[in-house]
Motif scaffolding. Structure first.
Motif, PDB file in Angstrom:
ATOM      1  N   VAL A 136      -1.194   1.501   7.758  1.00 56.30           N
ATOM      2  CA  VAL A 136      -1.604   0.340   8.556  1.00 56.30           C
ATOM      3  C   VAL A 136      -2.407  -0.632   7.696  1.00 56.30           C
ATOM      4  CG1 VAL A 136      -3.028  -0.416  10.496  1.00 56.30           C
ATOM      5  CG2 VAL A 136      -1.538   1.580  10.752  1.00 56.30           C
ATOM      6  N   LEU A 137      -3.360  -0.117   6.911  1.00 54.66           N
ATOM      7  CA  LEU A 137      -4.181  -0.979   6.064  1.00 54.66           C
ATOM      8  C   LEU A 137      -3.333  -1.659   4.990  1.00 54.66           C
ATOM      9  CD1 LEU A 137      -7.428   1.151   5.566  1.00 54.66           C
ATOM     10  CD2 LEU A 137      -7.018  -0.687   7.198  1.00 54.66           C
ATOM     11  N   PHE A 138      -2.371  -0.920   4.457  1.00 55.12           N
ATOM     12  CA  PHE A 138      -1.505  -1.480   3.418  1.00 55.12           C
ATOM     13  C   PHE A 138      -0.674  -2.638   3.970  1.00 55.12           C
ATOM     14  CE2 PHE A 138       2.465  -1.626   0.993  1.00 55.12           C
ATOM     15  CZ  PHE A 138       1.969  -1.747  -0.299  1.00 55.12           C
TER      16      PHE A 138
ATOM     17  N   ALA B  26     -10.917   6.950   1.452  1.00 49.70           N
ATOM     18  CA  ALA B  26     -11.638   6.247   0.394  1.00 49.70           C
ATOM     19  C   ALA B  26     -11.941   7.185  -0.769  1.00 49.70           C
ATOM     20  CB  ALA B  26     -12.926   5.643   0.945  1.00 49.70           C
ATOM     21  N   ALA B  27     -12.299   8.435  -0.452  1.00 57.74           N
ATOM     22  CA  ALA B  27     -12.586   9.423  -1.505  1.00 57.74           C
ATOM     23  C   ALA B  27     -11.334   9.707  -2.331  1.00 57.74           C
ATOM     24  CB  ALA B  27     -13.128  10.708  -0.882  1.00 57.74           C
ATOM     25  N   GLU B  28     -10.184   9.748  -1.673  1.00 56.86           N
ATOM     26  CA  GLU B  28      -8.924   9.973  -2.389  1.00 56.86           C
ATOM     27  C   GLU B  28      -8.580   8.828  -3.334  1.00 56.86           C
ATOM     28  OE1 GLU B  28      -5.393  10.829  -0.284  1.00 56.86           O
ATOM     29  OE2 GLU B  28      -5.954  12.891   0.155  1.00 56.86           O
ATOM     30  N   LEU B  29      -9.085   7.628  -3.027  1.00 59.92           N
ATOM     31  CA  LEU B  29      -8.768   6.455  -3.829  1.00 59.92           C
ATOM     32  C   LEU B  29      -9.702   6.277  -5.023  1.00 59.92           C
ATOM     33  CD1 LEU B  29      -7.984   3.881  -0.994  1.00 59.92           C
ATOM     34  CD2 LEU B  29      -6.356   5.151  -2.405  1.00 59.92           C
ATOM     35  N   GLU B  30     -10.681   7.170  -5.171  1.00 59.81           N
ATOM     36  CA  GLU B  30     -11.574   7.092  -6.326  1.00 59.81           C
ATOM     37  C   GLU B  30     -10.736   7.117  -7.598  1.00 59.81           C
ATOM     38  OE1 GLU B  30     -14.807   6.624  -6.829  1.00 59.81           O
ATOM     39  OE2 GLU B  30     -15.122   6.330  -4.684  1.00 59.81           O
ATOM     40  N   GLY B  31     -11.043   6.227  -8.520  1.00 59.81           N
ATOM     41  CA  GLY B  31     -10.296   6.189  -9.766  1.00 59.81           C
ATOM     42  C   GLY B  31      -9.053   5.316  -9.709  1.00 59.81           C
ATOM     43  N   ARG B  32      -8.712   4.818  -8.504  1.00 66.89           N
ATOM     44  CA  ARG B  32      -7.570   3.918  -8.377  1.00 66.89           C
ATOM     45  C   ARG B  32      -8.039   2.479  -8.562  1.00 66.89           C
ATOM     46  NH1 ARG B  32      -3.427   6.312  -5.364  1.00 66.89           N
ATOM     47  NH2 ARG B  32      -2.184   4.524  -6.026  1.00 66.89           N
ATOM     48  N   ALA B  33      -7.096   1.564  -8.727  1.00 64.85           N
ATOM     49  CA  ALA B  33      -7.436   0.160  -8.969  1.00 64.85           C
ATOM     50  C   ALA B  33      -7.852  -0.569  -7.699  1.00 64.85           C
ATOM     51  CB  ALA B  33      -6.256  -0.563  -9.610  1.00 64.85           C
TER      52      ALA B  33
ATOM     53  N   GLU C 228      -9.532  -0.203  -3.454  1.00 60.81           N
ATOM     54  CA  GLU C 228     -10.450   0.566  -2.610  1.00 60.81           C
ATOM     55  C   GLU C 228     -10.358   0.064  -1.180  1.00 60.81           C
ATOM     56  OE1 GLU C 228     -14.393  -0.276  -4.019  1.00 60.81           O
ATOM     57  OE2 GLU C 228     -14.094  -2.445  -3.873  1.00 60.81           O
ATOM     58  N   ILE C 229     -10.993   0.804  -0.271  1.00 58.50           N
ATOM     59  CA  ILE C 229     -11.095   0.360   1.116  1.00 58.50           C
ATOM     60  C   ILE C 229     -12.432  -0.341   1.276  1.00 58.50           C
ATOM     61  CG2 ILE C 229     -11.252   1.062   3.524  1.00 58.50           C
ATOM     62  CD1 ILE C 229      -9.479   3.413   2.883  1.00 58.50           C
ATOM     63  N   ALA C 230     -12.397  -1.566   1.768  1.00 60.02           N
ATOM     64  CA  ALA C 230     -13.624  -2.326   1.990  1.00 60.02           C
ATOM     65  C   ALA C 230     -13.817  -2.541   3.485  1.00 60.02           C
ATOM     66  CB  ALA C 230     -13.536  -3.667   1.276  1.00 60.02           C
ATOM     67  N   GLN C 231     -15.068  -2.455   3.933  1.00 60.56           N
ATOM     68  CA  GLN C 231     -15.382  -2.739   5.333  1.00 60.56           C
ATOM     69  C   GLN C 231     -15.919  -4.156   5.397  1.00 60.56           C
ATOM     70  OE1 GLN C 231     -17.818   0.202   7.244  1.00 60.56           O
ATOM     71  NE2 GLN C 231     -17.278  -0.512   9.273  1.00 60.56           N
TER      72      GLN C 231
ATOM     73  N   MET D 213     -10.043  -3.080   5.116  1.00 59.14           N
ATOM     74  CA  MET D 213      -8.880  -3.604   4.423  1.00 59.14           C
ATOM     75  C   MET D 213      -8.842  -3.043   3.003  1.00 59.14           C
ATOM     76  SD  MET D 213     -10.095  -7.553   3.649  1.00 59.14           S
ATOM     77  CE  MET D 213      -8.517  -7.977   2.935  1.00 59.14           C
ATOM     78  N   PHE D 214      -7.655  -3.032   2.408  1.00 58.65           N
ATOM     79  CA  PHE D 214      -7.544  -2.679   1.004  1.00 58.65           C
ATOM     80  C   PHE D 214      -7.952  -3.877   0.166  1.00 58.65           C
ATOM     81  CE2 PHE D 214      -4.224   0.719   1.985  1.00 58.65           C
ATOM     82  CZ  PHE D 214      -5.097   1.754   1.708  1.00 58.65           C
ATOM     83  N   ARG D 215      -8.644  -3.590  -0.941  1.00 58.24           N
ATOM     84  CA  ARG D 215      -9.101  -4.657  -1.824  1.00 58.24           C
ATOM     85  C   ARG D 215      -9.077  -4.133  -3.256  1.00 58.24           C
ATOM     86  NH1 ARG D 215     -15.186  -6.147  -0.896  1.00 58.24           N
ATOM     87  NH2 ARG D 215     -15.373  -4.047  -1.722  1.00 58.24           N
TER      88      ARG D 215
END
Length: 202
Positions: free
Chosen positions: A33-35, A64-71, A73-76, A82-84
């Motif tokens: 959904v966020l994507f 968000a924890a799973e996205l650590e190290g990715r380019a 992140e999830i921002a509130q 949203m993804f940012r």
């Protein structure tokens, strides 16, 4: 997002899956959904794709924890998520896509006017004149409006019922604010040189 458009074919509870796989599937749904979303997605909308009573906040936290190290992140921001892209990669994006920050071509006075609108909204041009001691021209307001940083608010009860100006959801996104309550206090604004007293006409 739609107000209440639950898909009757969507199995929200997933009773046939073991708890760990069920949780992971809910995370993937939130990720999807966020994507797909072009603007921040509120909690109520995300809650429509997971089980009743399931904590959207915890699911987002795990994602968000799973996205650590990715380019990215999830921002509130702006009352939703949203993804940012992470800020460290902004130069790479600008170089590859030849895009610039929408705020870079705003003058110091433009930003000061935007700040005044944010703190005093809904505010008329006359109200802005009272703050800055001079007219704020329509071109400047047009620049802010063209970037969707401000919008038209309710008409003022003053004589002639002039239009007022308010900030937009895009303003919150551009300045990485969850809501207007996250605006810096006036002392921080002074320290940043964005007060009306420090602003000069551009």
């Amino acid at each position: 997002m739609a107000k209440d458009r639950s898909d009757p074919e969507l199995d929200r509870e997933l009773p046939d899956l073991p708890p760990e796989l069920r949780w992971r599937e809910w995370m993937r749904r939130i990720e999807a959904v966020l994507f797909a979303a072009a603007s921040p997605v509120p909690r109520d909308d995300l809650a429509r794709v997971v089980g009743l009573g399931v904590s959207v906040d915890l699911l987002v936290e795990d994602l968000a924890a799973e996205l650590e190290g990715r380019a990215f992140e999830i921002a509130q921001v702006a009352g939703g998520w949203m993804f940012r892209t992470r800020a460290i990669y902004a130069p790479a994006i600008r170089a590859a896509a030849d895009i610039g920050d929408q705020l870079l071509d705003l003058s110091e006075f433009d930003v000061a006017v935007l700040a005044a609108i944010a703190y005093h909204q809904p505010i008329t041009r006359e109200g802005l004149k009272d703050i800055f001691g001079k007219e704020v021209n329509r071109d400047l307001l047009g620049r802010l409006h063209a970037r969707d940083l401000i919008g038209t608010g309710p008409r003022s009860p003053q004589r002639g019922a002039p239009y007022t100006f308010v900030t937009t959801e895009q303003f919150l996104i551009a300045f990485d604010l969850e809501s207007l309550r996250d605006l810096p206090d006036k002392e921080q604004l002074l320290d940043a040189g964005l007060s009306a007293e420090n602003a000069e006409a551009g």
